[in-house]
Each structure stands twice: as C-alpha cells, then as structure tokens.
Design a protein around this motif. Structure first.
Motif, PDB file in Angstrom:
ATOM      1  N   THR A  39      -8.601   0.422  13.051  1.00  0.00           N
ATOM      2  CA  THR A  39      -8.190  -0.807  12.366  1.00  0.00           C
ATOM      3  C   THR A  39      -9.199  -1.137  11.284  1.00  0.00           C
ATOM      4  O   THR A  39     -10.413  -1.086  11.512  1.00  0.00           O
ATOM      5  N   ASN A  40      -8.709  -1.495  10.107  1.00  0.00           N
ATOM      6  CA  ASN A  40      -9.569  -1.950   9.019  1.00  0.00           C
ATOM      7  C   ASN A  40      -8.982  -3.229   8.454  1.00  0.00           C
ATOM      8  O   ASN A  40      -7.806  -3.543   8.684  1.00  0.00           O
ATOM      9  N   LYS A  41      -9.803  -3.969   7.722  1.00  0.00           N
ATOM     10  CA  LYS A  41      -9.354  -5.255   7.198  1.00  0.00           C
ATOM     11  C   LYS A  41      -9.672  -5.401   5.714  1.00  0.00           C
ATOM     12  O   LYS A  41     -10.719  -4.953   5.241  1.00  0.00           O
ATOM     13  N   LEU A  42      -8.752  -6.039   5.013  1.00  0.00           N
ATOM     14  CA  LEU A  42      -8.850  -6.258   3.572  1.00  0.00           C
ATOM     15  C   LEU A  42      -9.524  -7.591   3.292  1.00  0.00           C
ATOM     16  O   LEU A  42      -9.038  -8.640   3.708  1.00  0.00           O
ATOM     17  N   LYS A  53      -2.360  -5.032  -6.881  1.00  0.00           N
ATOM     18  CA  LYS A  53      -3.060  -3.824  -7.315  1.00  0.00           C
ATOM     19  C   LYS A  53      -4.395  -3.657  -6.603  1.00  0.00           C
ATOM     20  O   LYS A  53      -4.750  -2.560  -6.156  1.00  0.00           O
ATOM     21  N   ALA A  54      -5.146  -4.752  -6.508  1.00  0.00           N
ATOM     22  CA  ALA A  54      -6.474  -4.683  -5.880  1.00  0.00           C
ATOM     23  C   ALA A  54      -6.379  -4.301  -4.415  1.00  0.00           C
ATOM     24  O   ALA A  54      -7.201  -3.530  -3.899  1.00  0.00           O
ATOM     25  N   ALA A  55      -5.369  -4.828  -3.738  1.00  0.00           N
ATOM     26  CA  ALA A  55      -5.208  -4.544  -2.311  1.00  0.00           C
ATOM     27  C   ALA A  55      -4.888  -3.072  -2.069  1.00  0.00           C
ATOM     28  O   ALA A  55      -5.441  -2.445  -1.160  1.00  0.00           O
ATOM     29  N   LYS A  56      -4.001  -2.511  -2.881  1.00  0.00           N
ATOM     30  CA  LYS A  56      -3.654  -1.102  -2.708  1.00  0.00           C
ATOM     31  C   LYS A  56      -4.873  -0.211  -2.945  1.00  0.00           C
ATOM     32  O   LYS A  56      -5.131   0.740  -2.195  1.00  0.00           O
ATOM     33  N   LYS A  57      -5.627  -0.532  -3.994  1.00  0.00           N
ATOM     34  CA  LYS A  57      -6.818   0.260  -4.293  1.00  0.00           C
ATOM     35  C   LYS A  57      -7.848   0.136  -3.179  1.00  0.00           C
ATOM     36  O   LYS A  57      -8.454   1.126  -2.756  1.00  0.00           O
ATOM     37  N   ALA A  58      -8.054  -1.079  -2.669  1.00  0.00           N
ATOM     38  CA  ALA A  58      -9.049  -1.308  -1.615  1.00  0.00           C
ATOM     39  C   ALA A  58      -8.704  -0.529  -0.357  1.00  0.00           C
ATOM     40  O   ALA A  58      -9.580   0.034   0.307  1.00  0.00           O
ATOM     41  N   CYS A  59      -7.428  -0.487  -0.007  1.00  0.00           N
ATOM     42  CA  CYS A  59      -7.008   0.256   1.189  1.00  0.00           C
ATOM     43  C   CYS A  59      -7.286   1.746   1.035  1.00  0.00           C
ATOM     44  O   CYS A  59      -7.841   2.383   1.939  1.00  0.00           O
ATOM     45  N   MET A  72      -4.907  -8.288   6.623  1.00  0.00           N
ATOM     46  CA  MET A  72      -5.471  -9.254   5.684  1.00  0.00           C
ATOM     47  C   MET A  72      -6.504 -10.056   6.472  1.00  0.00           C
ATOM     48  O   MET A  72      -6.174 -10.639   7.506  1.00  0.00           O
ATOM     49  N   HIS A  73      -7.743 -10.092   5.991  1.00  0.00           N
ATOM     50  CA  HIS A  73      -8.855 -10.622   6.777  1.00  0.00           C
ATOM     51  C   HIS A  73      -8.842 -12.145   6.921  1.00  0.00           C
ATOM     52  O   HIS A  73      -9.370 -12.692   7.895  1.00  0.00           O
ATOM     53  N   TRP A  74      -8.256 -12.844   5.948  1.00  0.00           N
ATOM     54  CA  TRP A  74      -8.364 -14.309   5.909  1.00  0.00           C
ATOM     55  C   TRP A  74      -7.173 -14.880   5.156  1.00  0.00           C
ATOM     56  O   TRP A  74      -6.679 -14.252   4.203  1.00  0.00           O
ATOM     57  N   PRO A  75      -6.683 -16.062   5.541  1.00  0.00           N
ATOM     58  CA  PRO A  75      -5.505 -16.622   4.867  1.00  0.00           C
ATOM     59  C   PRO A  75      -5.778 -17.230   3.494  1.00  0.00           C
ATOM     60  O   PRO A  75      -4.836 -17.533   2.752  1.00  0.00           O
ATOM     61  N   GLY A  76      -7.033 -17.410   3.142  1.00  0.00           N
ATOM     62  CA  GLY A  76      -7.367 -18.038   1.872  1.00  0.00           C
ATOM     63  C   GLY A  76      -7.754 -17.048   0.787  1.00  0.00           C
ATOM     64  O   GLY A  76      -8.174 -15.920   1.068  1.00  0.00           O
ATOM     65  N   SER A  77      -7.608 -17.479  -0.453  1.00  0.00           N
ATOM     66  CA  SER A  77      -7.990 -16.667  -1.607  1.00  0.00           C
ATOM     67  C   SER A  77      -9.378 -17.071  -2.090  1.00  0.00           C
ATOM     68  O   SER A  77      -9.796 -18.218  -1.922  1.00  0.00           O
ATOM     69  N   GLY A 133      -0.952  -6.108   9.449  1.00  0.00           N
ATOM     70  CA  GLY A 133      -1.045  -7.415  10.087  1.00  0.00           C
ATOM     71  C   GLY A 133      -1.979  -8.336   9.338  1.00  0.00           C
ATOM     72  O   GLY A 133      -2.354  -8.084   8.185  1.00  0.00           O
ATOM     73  N   VAL A 134      -2.359  -9.387  10.022  1.00  0.00           N
ATOM     74  CA  VAL A 134      -3.198 -10.422   9.422  1.00  0.00           C
ATOM     75  C   VAL A 134      -4.285 -10.824  10.414  1.00  0.00           C
ATOM     76  O   VAL A 134      -4.229 -10.482  11.594  1.00  0.00           O
ATOM     77  N   SER A 135      -5.255 -11.555   9.924  1.00  0.00           N
ATOM     78  CA  SER A 135      -6.334 -12.052  10.780  1.00  0.00           C
ATOM     79  C   SER A 135      -6.647 -13.489  10.398  1.00  0.00           C
ATOM     80  O   SER A 135      -6.671 -13.835   9.209  1.00  0.00           O
ATOM     81  N   ASN A 136      -6.851 -14.320  11.397  1.00  0.00           N
ATOM     82  CA  ASN A 136      -7.186 -15.737  11.214  1.00  0.00           C
ATOM     83  C   ASN A 136      -6.033 -16.547  10.624  1.00  0.00           C
ATOM     84  O   ASN A 136      -6.257 -17.618  10.054  1.00  0.00           O
ATOM     85  N   PHE A 137      -4.805 -16.062  10.753  1.00  0.00           N
ATOM     86  CA  PHE A 137      -3.644 -16.790  10.251  1.00  0.00           C
ATOM     87  C   PHE A 137      -3.145 -17.764  11.316  1.00  0.00           C
ATOM     88  O   PHE A 137      -3.053 -17.422  12.496  1.00  0.00           O
TER      89      PHE A 137
END
Length: 298
Positions: free
Chosen positions: A92-95, A103-109, A126-131, A162-166
C-alpha cells in the motif's frame, strides 16, 4: 498494575505460522487484503533489518507506506533482500496532497512504483481530504485527483484504490462526483478513537475500514483497562489492542522498527478476547486523536 511482557523464550516458542495464515478481508472488487500489516513512517526512523525480519521471520506480507514517509527506495531494497515474490506481498502506498490534481497524481503514482521497484501497487490511497493549494476547492481537488486514481486502477497500475482520513461527508461528495467507490478508507483507530458512524457508513457502502495507530502512539500502554486485560490473557498491551482491532474486523497496521515488537504485534492469532474484554475496550472511546484530525476539512 505491572505490565505483562513475554519472555524471549516464550516468544521463540510461539509459532509464526499463525502469521503466515493471516486472515484476509475481501474488497468490493474481489481482492483480499491481509487484516494485519506493518506500517512504516518518517517519524521514529526506519530500520532496514526490521523490515527484512518482518518479511522473512514473522510472515508479514502486508506493508503500508507513503511518499510522505521518504522510505520507498529503502523498502525496495528490503523487499529484494527478503527474497519474497512480488505476488506474495500486499503493498500500500499513499498520495500526498502536494501531488493532488489529475496529472500530478498520475505522475506521483508512477514515480512511487519506480522508487519501490514494482510495476503495480496493491492499494493506492489519497492521503488526506484537504488540498495544499491556496484558494482551491477541496471538493474539486479531491474529484480531480480521484479521477486520476480511477484511471490508474483501470490501467492496472493500482489493483485497488482508496482514501485515508476521509469522513462521511468527504466520501459522500466523492461518490457524487466520481464513478468508482473507494475500496478502502484508512483512518486513525484505537480504543480511544472509535469512529463508529464512519465505520457504519463504510460498511454500508462496501468500503473496507482500515485503522492506523492501533496503539495510540503508546498511550494504550498505561491504560488500566488494557493492562488488566493483558494480564488476564498473559499477553502484552500491544497484542491486546491489535487483537481487538482484528476481532472488530478492522484491517490494522501497527508500526515498529524493533524486531521484538514486530514479532510481538504479529503473534495475535493464537488467542481470542472475550465479549467482556471487547465491551470494556469499546467503552474506552473518548474521541481523542493522537495524530491528524480531519474534522475541520471541508
């Protein structure tokens, strides 16, 4: 009350085969996630030897990490040294929010896969619900980012997303804005923090609830109720809390860089907590957070 600890002889006598047969929890897409994993973090350091030990001696097959933790490349080396086949592992890894956006998310993964030396991730969150972008709508950023994860999922780069802290409202908005319901929601979970309404919602929506910080950053070690139950079962407070999570059906990922602690945290399949134990631990909820609190994130 004195805290019970296993002697080194007792630890050696306890079979690690119980870890090798670690139960799994089904995701909505049919995949099976091991209910017990090993968390990693940038807080408290990183131990190469401990990760290799967990994979080779403790039967750990589930590793949780994140770009934020700055140990992806180190994990790559540990996994290779362990000799474990990629197909035997759940990674498991987190963004991080700094990489949100399509675009940034695809590259980061893809960068994370490269750093870890793998072609795919079993679960990407997704590591956190906020930007982190000033003036940006959190809801719009979550939706834009989630669409990238949906595409990575369809491409097979991520076997599950999935998501985290949502919280419930974040999940409800995501359901309205996107097409794939998160397979997992990873949230702080321990006897002092039991988000029951969130757990109920996830269950209703087919989202597997995964808990981090199961030992409340060590705060459970001094709790009288936990200590009493540990003495009753001749187990450690850590084992009691990990076992409690598992009996509640919650995927749990205790963290440690000490070999003896990792082994201890894995030896939780050879005993059962009584109904009275489970009820006593449930009553410890006081809504405290020992880590990030997403309550104010819109």
């Amino acid at each position: 009350m004195a805290m019970f600890r296993l002697s080194s002889t007792a630890k050696r006598s306890m079979s690690v085969t119980t870890v090798l047969s670690c139960p799994t929890v089904p995701l909505s897409n049919g995949l099976q996630i091991p209910i017990l994993g090993l968390g990693t973090s940038h807080n408290g350091g990183y131990s190469h030897d401990a990760i290799v030990y967990a994979l080779t001696e403790c039967g750990v097959r589930h590793i949780d990490t994140a770009k934020r933790y700055s140990c992806e490349e180190k994990l790559c080396k540990a996994i290779r040294e362990s000799g474990r086949a990629r197909s035997d592992l759940w990674l498991t890894n987190k963004l991080w929010p700094g990489d949100y956006g399509y675009k940034a998310a695809k590259k980061a993964c893809l960068d994370s896969c490269s750093q870890m030396g793998v072609d795919y991730l079993d679960l990407y969150l997704m590591h956190w619900p906020g930007s982190l972008e000033p003036g940006c709508s959190n809801r719009e950023m979550r939706a834009d980012t989630w669409r990238a994860l949906e595409e990575l999922y369809k491409e097979g780069v991520c076997r599950a997303i999935g998501v985290s802290n949502f919280l419930v409202r974040h999940l409800e908005q995501l359901k309205e804005d996107c097409s794939v319901v998160p397979h997992v929601n990873q949230v702080e979970y321990h006897p002092f923090q039991q988000p029951r309404q969130l757990i109920k919602y996830c269950c209703q929506e087919g989202i597997v609830f995964e808990g981090y910080s199961p030992l409340a950053k060590g705060q459970v070690f001094s709790d009288p109720t936990v200590l009493q139950i540990a003495e009753k079962h001749r187990r450690t407070p850590a084992q009691i809390c990990v076992r409690w999570s598992i009996q509640n059906g919650v995927v749990t990922i205790p963290k440690s860089i000490k070999k003896e602690r990792i082994l201890e945290n894995c030896q939780v399949f050879g005993f059962q907590l009584d109904e009275s134990d489970m009820a006593a631990l449930a009553r410890l909820h006081d809504d405290r957070h020992v880590t990030w609190d997403p309550t104010d994130v819109e």
